[in-house]
Enzyme design. Structure first.
Site, PDB file in Angstrom:
ATOM      1  CD1 TRP A 161       0.212  -0.785   3.348  1.00  0.00           C
ATOM      2  CD2 TRP A 161      -0.028   1.435   3.178  1.00  0.00           C
ATOM      3  NE1 TRP A 161       0.764  -0.213   4.467  1.00  0.00           N
ATOM      4  CE2 TRP A 161       0.629   1.143   4.394  1.00  0.00           C
ATOM      5  CE3 TRP A 161      -0.294   2.761   2.853  1.00  0.00           C
ATOM      6  CZ2 TRP A 161       1.026   2.139   5.282  1.00  0.00           C
ATOM      7  CZ3 TRP A 161       0.103   3.756   3.744  1.00  0.00           C
ATOM      8  CH2 TRP A 161       0.748   3.441   4.945  1.00  0.00           C
ATOM      9  CD  GLU A 171      -4.146   6.638   0.080  1.00  0.00           C
ATOM     10  OE1 GLU A 171      -4.180   7.696   0.736  1.00  0.00           O
ATOM     11  OE2 GLU A 171      -3.891   5.525   0.586  1.00  0.00           O
ATOM     12  CG  ASP A 191      -2.591  10.363   9.320  1.00  0.00           C
ATOM     13  OD1 ASP A 191      -3.648  10.118   9.934  1.00  0.00           O
ATOM     14  OD2 ASP A 191      -1.619   9.584   9.311  1.00  0.00           O
ATOM     15  CE1 TYR A 255      12.632   1.602  16.396  1.00  0.00           C
ATOM     16  CE2 TYR A 255      12.328   1.345  18.749  1.00  0.00           C
ATOM     17  CZ  TYR A 255      12.791   0.856  17.553  1.00  0.00           C
ATOM     18  OH  TYR A 255      13.399  -0.370  17.492  1.00  0.00           O
ATOM     19  N   PRO A 257       7.461   2.438  14.802  1.00  0.00           N
ATOM     20  CG  PRO A 257       8.406   1.940  12.730  1.00  0.00           C
ATOM     21  CD  PRO A 257       8.680   1.852  14.213  1.00  0.00           C
ATOM     22  CG  HIS A 263       5.948   6.952   8.188  1.00  0.00           C
ATOM     23  ND1 HIS A 263       6.388   5.663   8.431  1.00  0.00           N
ATOM     24  CD2 HIS A 263       5.073   7.238   9.179  1.00  0.00           C
ATOM     25  CE1 HIS A 263       5.806   5.190   9.507  1.00  0.00           C
ATOM     26  NE2 HIS A 263       4.997   6.134   9.998  1.00  0.00           N
ATOM     27  CB  VAL A 264       8.643  12.740   8.504  1.00  0.00           C
ATOM     28  CG1 VAL A 264       8.691  13.935   9.460  1.00  0.00           C
ATOM     29  CG2 VAL A 264      10.035  12.133   8.335  1.00  0.00           C
ATOM     30  CG  HIS A 265       4.058  11.152  12.168  1.00  0.00           C
ATOM     31  ND1 HIS A 265       2.848  10.497  12.104  1.00  0.00           N
ATOM     32  CD2 HIS A 265       5.013  10.170  12.221  1.00  0.00           C
ATOM     33  CE1 HIS A 265       3.047   9.198  12.124  1.00  0.00           C
ATOM     34  NE2 HIS A 265       4.351   8.970  12.197  1.00  0.00           N
TER      35      HIS A 265
END
Length: 323
Positions: A161, A171, A191, A255, A257, A263-265
């Site tokens: 995905w 997406e 998100d 962590y 994840p 991936h970064v938030h």
């Protein structure tokens, strides 16, 4: 969504952006107009603070399980005027001097509930959203090599995905920015916890194009150009599109994840985002500074993270006598 990601989960557990609209097989999910024929089996968990509930049930005519996540939407400043009119019914509960307490029923279009249907749901989905005790795991570098890494490698962690997003197979209409560089590039998209209405609830994910970086444990000095690029261009893109300034953004990694592809938030500082607590979130700026001071900082670091009592990784640590 509400605070339902505070643990290590497998890819099958995770209600990923793609999975929220697609079946486990990757086929397009059936669109639904209502819950006709839905049978409630059990309320798995509820969070009164975040106004959300998770339930287990099934649809009529199917033997498959379903998990439904429902969360009341936040107030929208742009629609509050329409809410404070004769279209909102009031029922008085109590009156004392100048203080009146009422239950109010705004029109349906102003009183929505964010709903996620995971169907068909696995036993792991049901477990994930059930109320459980939470514990702290202190993972040394040695324990990562002896317990965590073998566990990760033994699990069927499908990242298809993620690759579908990176390859524009899914997406693509939600992408708000992309740097196509294979080493330092990334894709930025909202998100699914964010309805894209209130910038105060902004939640954006930056997914790197480079494959094979599982988590913070894998990061070293060679990854600084990638991290710097995500931080710089990610903030610029968010500011350009949503008008949210750099000093209004929290930028961090998790962590453990939720899935093992770096991936970064990006979240608004006013948003009490799930997973931003100690034992989960690591600010990207701190991560880069730590690597600059010591290249192998994260491979050697002892991580403390939370896990639920039925989490497979927690059970591995318990079986090894570490809990």
């Amino acid at each position: 969504m509400a605070d339902h990601s505070e643990k290590h989960v497998t890819e099958d557990d995770k209600a990923t952006p793609a999975k929220m609209r697609k079946l486990e097989s990757g086929d397009a999910a059936e669109a639904r107009d209502n819950f006709a024929g839905f049978k409630l089996i059990k309320v798995l968990n509820e969070n009164t603070r975040n106004k959300c509930i998770f339930v287990h049930g099934s649809f009529e005519g199917s033997d498959d399980d379903a998990v439904v996540l429902m969360e009341k939407t936040p107030f929208d400043k742009q629609s509050i005027s329409a809410m404070l009119t004769s279209t909102t019914d009031l029922k008085q509960v109590m009156q004392n001097d100048i203080y009146g307490v009422y239950t109010s029923s705004p029109p349906p279009d102003l009183n929505g509930i964010n709903t996620t249907i995971i169907y068909p749901a696995t036993d792991r989905h049901i477990m994930k959203y059930s109320a459980q005790q939470i514990y702290l795991i202190n993972e040394t570098a040695e324990e990562y090599q002896e317990i965590t890494l073998p566990f990760i490698e033994s699990q069927p962690f499908s990242l298809q995905w993620v690759y579908n997003i990176l390859d524009k197979k899914a997406e693509s209409d939600r992408i708000i920015f992309e740097d196509e560089d294979t080493d330092t590039g990334f894709i930025l998209l909202p998100d699914m916890k964010w309805d894209e209405k209130l910038t105060e609830n902004l939640y954006i994910i930056g997914i790197c194009h480079k494959r094979g970086i599982r988590s913070l444990r894998d990061l070293g000095r060679e990854h600084l150009p990638l991290l710097n690029n995500i931080a710089k261009k990610g903030k610029e893109a968010i500011c350009t599109k949503y008008g949210v300034k750099e000093n209004q953004l929290r930028v961090y990694l998790h962590y453990q994840p939720s899935y093992y592809h770096l991936h970064v938030h990006f979240t608004h500082v006013n948003f009490d985002a799930p997973g931003m607590n100690i034992g989960k979130a690591h600010l990207l700026l701190d991560v880069m500074e730590n690597i600059e001071m010591q290249s192998d900082y994260y491979p050697k670091k002892t991580f403390t993270f939370t896990a639920k009592e039925k989490d497979p990784l927690y059970l591995k640590y318990k079986a090894a006598g570490k809990m």
